[in-house]
Design a protein around this motif. Sequence first.
Motif, PDB file in Angstrom:
ATOM      1  N   VAL A 103     -17.183   6.401  10.966  1.00 23.89           N
ATOM      2  CA  VAL A 103     -17.105   6.243   9.513  1.00 23.89           C
ATOM      3  C   VAL A 103     -17.636   7.478   8.821  1.00 23.89           C
ATOM      4  O   VAL A 103     -18.275   8.325   9.448  1.00 23.89           O
ATOM      5  CB  VAL A 103     -17.912   5.009   9.048  1.00 23.89           C
ATOM      6  N   PHE A 104     -17.370   7.551   7.533  1.00 23.12           N
ATOM      7  CA  PHE A 104     -17.910   8.646   6.741  1.00 23.12           C
ATOM      8  C   PHE A 104     -19.426   8.511   6.648  1.00 23.12           C
ATOM      9  O   PHE A 104     -19.953   7.443   6.361  1.00 23.12           O
ATOM     10  CB  PHE A 104     -17.297   8.617   5.335  1.00 23.12           C
ATOM     11  N   LEU A 105     -20.114   9.601   6.910  1.00 24.25           N
ATOM     12  CA  LEU A 105     -21.566   9.635   6.827  1.00 24.25           C
ATOM     13  C   LEU A 105     -21.950  10.602   5.728  1.00 24.25           C
ATOM     14  O   LEU A 105     -21.630  11.793   5.800  1.00 24.25           O
ATOM     15  CB  LEU A 105     -22.164  10.086   8.161  1.00 24.25           C
ATOM     16  N   SER A 106     -22.623  10.092   4.704  1.00 22.31           N
ATOM     17  CA  SER A 106     -22.920  10.926   3.552  1.00 22.31           C
ATOM     18  C   SER A 106     -24.253  11.642   3.648  1.00 22.31           C
ATOM     19  O   SER A 106     -24.409  12.753   3.122  1.00 22.31           O
ATOM     20  CB  SER A 106     -22.884  10.084   2.269  1.00 22.31           C
ATOM     21  N   ASP A 107     -25.205  11.051   4.296  1.00 19.33           N
ATOM     22  CA  ASP A 107     -26.570  11.574   4.259  1.00 19.33           C
ATOM     23  C   ASP A 107     -26.830  12.510   5.436  1.00 19.33           C
ATOM     24  O   ASP A 107     -26.413  12.231   6.566  1.00 19.33           O
ATOM     25  CB  ASP A 107     -27.564  10.420   4.289  1.00 19.33           C
ATOM     26  N   LYS A 108     -27.545  13.581   5.181  1.00 18.76           N
ATOM     27  CA  LYS A 108     -27.828  14.531   6.255  1.00 18.76           C
ATOM     28  C   LYS A 108     -28.645  13.892   7.371  1.00 18.76           C
ATOM     29  O   LYS A 108     -28.567  14.305   8.527  1.00 18.76           O
ATOM     30  CB  LYS A 108     -28.551  15.772   5.717  1.00 18.76           C
ATOM     31  N   GLY A 109     -29.410  12.850   7.061  1.00 12.01           N
ATOM     32  CA  GLY A 109     -30.187  12.150   8.069  1.00 12.01           C
ATOM     33  C   GLY A 109     -29.339  11.346   9.044  1.00 12.01           C
ATOM     34  O   GLY A 109     -29.827  10.913  10.082  1.00 12.01           O
ATOM     35  N   ASP A 110     -28.053  11.171   8.721  1.00 12.42           N
ATOM     36  CA  ASP A 110     -27.154  10.417   9.597  1.00 12.42           C
ATOM     37  C   ASP A 110     -26.622  11.264  10.746  1.00 12.42           C
ATOM     38  O   ASP A 110     -25.995  10.735  11.667  1.00 12.42           O
ATOM     39  CB  ASP A 110     -25.965   9.894   8.795  1.00 12.42           C
ATOM     40  N   TYR A 111     -26.833  12.579  10.682  1.00 15.41           N
ATOM     41  CA  TYR A 111     -26.283  13.492  11.686  1.00 15.41           C
ATOM     42  C   TYR A 111     -27.373  13.897  12.670  1.00 15.41           C
ATOM     43  O   TYR A 111     -28.471  14.273  12.267  1.00 15.41           O
ATOM     44  CB  TYR A 111     -25.694  14.733  11.013  1.00 15.41           C
ATOM     45  N   ASP A 112     -27.055  13.821  13.951  1.00 13.09           N
ATOM     46  CA  ASP A 112     -28.065  14.129  14.957  1.00 13.09           C
ATOM     47  C   ASP A 112     -27.841  15.456  15.664  1.00 13.09           C
ATOM     48  O   ASP A 112     -28.636  15.836  16.526  1.00 13.09           O
ATOM     49  CB  ASP A 112     -28.174  12.997  15.979  1.00 13.09           C
ATOM     50  N   SER A 113     -26.770  16.138  15.328  1.00 12.33           N
ATOM     51  CA  SER A 113     -26.504  17.445  15.925  1.00 12.33           C
ATOM     52  C   SER A 113     -26.262  18.441  14.803  1.00 12.33           C
ATOM     53  O   SER A 113     -25.446  18.173  13.910  1.00 12.33           O
ATOM     54  CB  SER A 113     -25.272  17.393  16.838  1.00 12.33           C
ATOM     55  N   TRP A 114     -26.938  19.577  14.883  1.00  7.68           N
ATOM     56  CA  TRP A 114     -26.863  20.588  13.827  1.00  7.68           C
ATOM     57  C   TRP A 114     -26.707  21.976  14.429  1.00  7.68           C
ATOM     58  O   TRP A 114     -27.268  22.268  15.494  1.00  7.68           O
ATOM     59  CB  TRP A 114     -28.137  20.576  12.977  1.00  7.68           C
ATOM     60  N   GLY A 115     -25.974  22.811  13.723  1.00 13.47           N
ATOM     61  CA  GLY A 115     -25.961  24.223  14.063  1.00 13.47           C
ATOM     62  C   GLY A 115     -27.159  24.914  13.443  1.00 13.47           C
ATOM     63  O   GLY A 115     -27.915  24.315  12.671  1.00 13.47           O
ATOM     64  N   GLN A 116     -27.300  26.195  13.762  1.00 14.10           N
ATOM     65  CA  GLN A 116     -28.458  26.944  13.277  1.00 14.10           C
ATOM     66  C   GLN A 116     -28.270  27.440  11.847  1.00 14.10           C
ATOM     67  O   GLN A 116     -29.227  27.882  11.207  1.00 14.10           O
ATOM     68  CB  GLN A 116     -28.727  28.137  14.206  1.00 14.10           C
ATOM     69  N   GLY A 117     -27.059  27.356  11.357  1.00 17.59           N
ATOM     70  CA  GLY A 117     -26.775  27.803   9.996  1.00 17.59           C
ATOM     71  C   GLY A 117     -26.283  29.233   9.967  1.00 17.59           C
ATOM     72  O   GLY A 117     -26.622  30.043  10.838  1.00 17.59           O
ATOM     73  N   THR A 118     -25.465  29.538   8.990  1.00 26.02           N
ATOM     74  CA  THR A 118     -24.947  30.886   8.819  1.00 26.02           C
ATOM     75  C   THR A 118     -24.990  31.244   7.337  1.00 26.02           C
ATOM     76  O   THR A 118     -24.615  30.436   6.491  1.00 26.02           O
ATOM     77  CB  THR A 118     -23.525  31.008   9.404  1.00 26.02           C
ATOM     78  N   GLN A 119     -25.456  32.450   7.055  1.00 26.91           N
ATOM     79  CA  GLN A 119     -25.646  32.871   5.668  1.00 26.91           C
ATOM     80  C   GLN A 119     -24.332  33.377   5.080  1.00 26.91           C
ATOM     81  O   GLN A 119     -23.675  34.251   5.662  1.00 26.91           O
ATOM     82  CB  GLN A 119     -26.695  33.980   5.596  1.00 26.91           C
ATOM     83  N   ILE A 120     -23.972  32.839   3.931  1.00 23.30           N
ATOM     84  CA  ILE A 120     -22.853  33.346   3.154  1.00 23.30           C
ATOM     85  C   ILE A 120     -23.403  33.844   1.830  1.00 23.30           C
ATOM     86  O   ILE A 120     -24.058  33.092   1.099  1.00 23.30           O
ATOM     87  CB  ILE A 120     -21.790  32.261   2.887  1.00 23.30           C
ATOM     88  N   THR A 121     -23.149  35.099   1.525  1.00 17.75           N
ATOM     89  CA  THR A 121     -23.595  35.691   0.264  1.00 17.75           C
ATOM     90  C   THR A 121     -22.367  36.092  -0.541  1.00 17.75           C
ATOM     91  O   THR A 121     -21.528  36.864  -0.056  1.00 17.75           O
ATOM     92  CB  THR A 121     -24.487  36.909   0.516  1.00 17.75           C
ATOM     93  N   VAL A 122     -22.256  35.546  -1.737  1.00 14.98           N
ATOM     94  CA  VAL A 122     -21.128  35.846  -2.606  1.00 14.98           C
ATOM     95  C   VAL A 122     -21.582  36.846  -3.654  1.00 14.98           C
ATOM     96  O   VAL A 122     -22.518  36.584  -4.411  1.00 14.98           O
ATOM     97  CB  VAL A 122     -20.590  34.572  -3.278  1.00 14.98           C
ATOM     98  N   SER A 123     -20.932  37.981  -3.674  1.00 17.73           N
ATOM     99  CA  SER A 123     -21.309  39.018  -4.631  1.00 17.73           C
ATOM    100  C   SER A 123     -20.511  38.875  -5.918  1.00 17.73           C
ATOM    101  O   SER A 123     -19.440  38.268  -5.942  1.00 17.73           O
ATOM    102  CB  SER A 123     -21.066  40.396  -4.022  1.00 17.73           C
ATOM    103  N   ARG A 124     -21.028  39.483  -6.962  1.00 18.85           N
ATOM    104  CA  ARG A 124     -20.355  39.406  -8.256  1.00 18.85           C
ATOM    105  C   ARG A 124     -19.093  40.255  -8.250  1.00 18.85           C
ATOM    106  O   ARG A 124     -18.974  41.202  -7.528  1.00 18.85           O
ATOM    107  CB  ARG A 124     -21.303  39.862  -9.368  1.00 18.85           C
TER     108      ARG A 124
END
Length: 124
Positions: A103-124
Amino acid sequence: QLHLVESVGGLVQSGGSLRLSCVAPGQSLRHYVVRWFRQAPGKEREGVAFKGGFDNSEYYTDCVKDRITISRDNAKNTVSQQMNTRKPDNTAVYYCAAAFKGVFLSDKGDYDSWGQGTQITVSR
């Protein structure tokens, strides 16, 4: 739990586009629900785009639904997010998260596997 890895982010100009991918090396993402989250500086982590596992459903947060497309490629074992950026406040660390649910899971606490994250920087 899965070990998730996001593709490398980087700098993108406002009005440009970027594709992020989430993979689970050595493991299968098939049938896992996957959601992309983002966390801007000083703000809470928020959900952005969701992809169902068994039904391939999609859900987008209202503020991004006309700018982001999520897709799944089971042959490549990836879930990707195509982003069309508009403005610098899209700058954030983007994370993919997964859970073995039907089912659709809305809350971040519902997920048990995560990546380390990746930075996206949007310039003007």
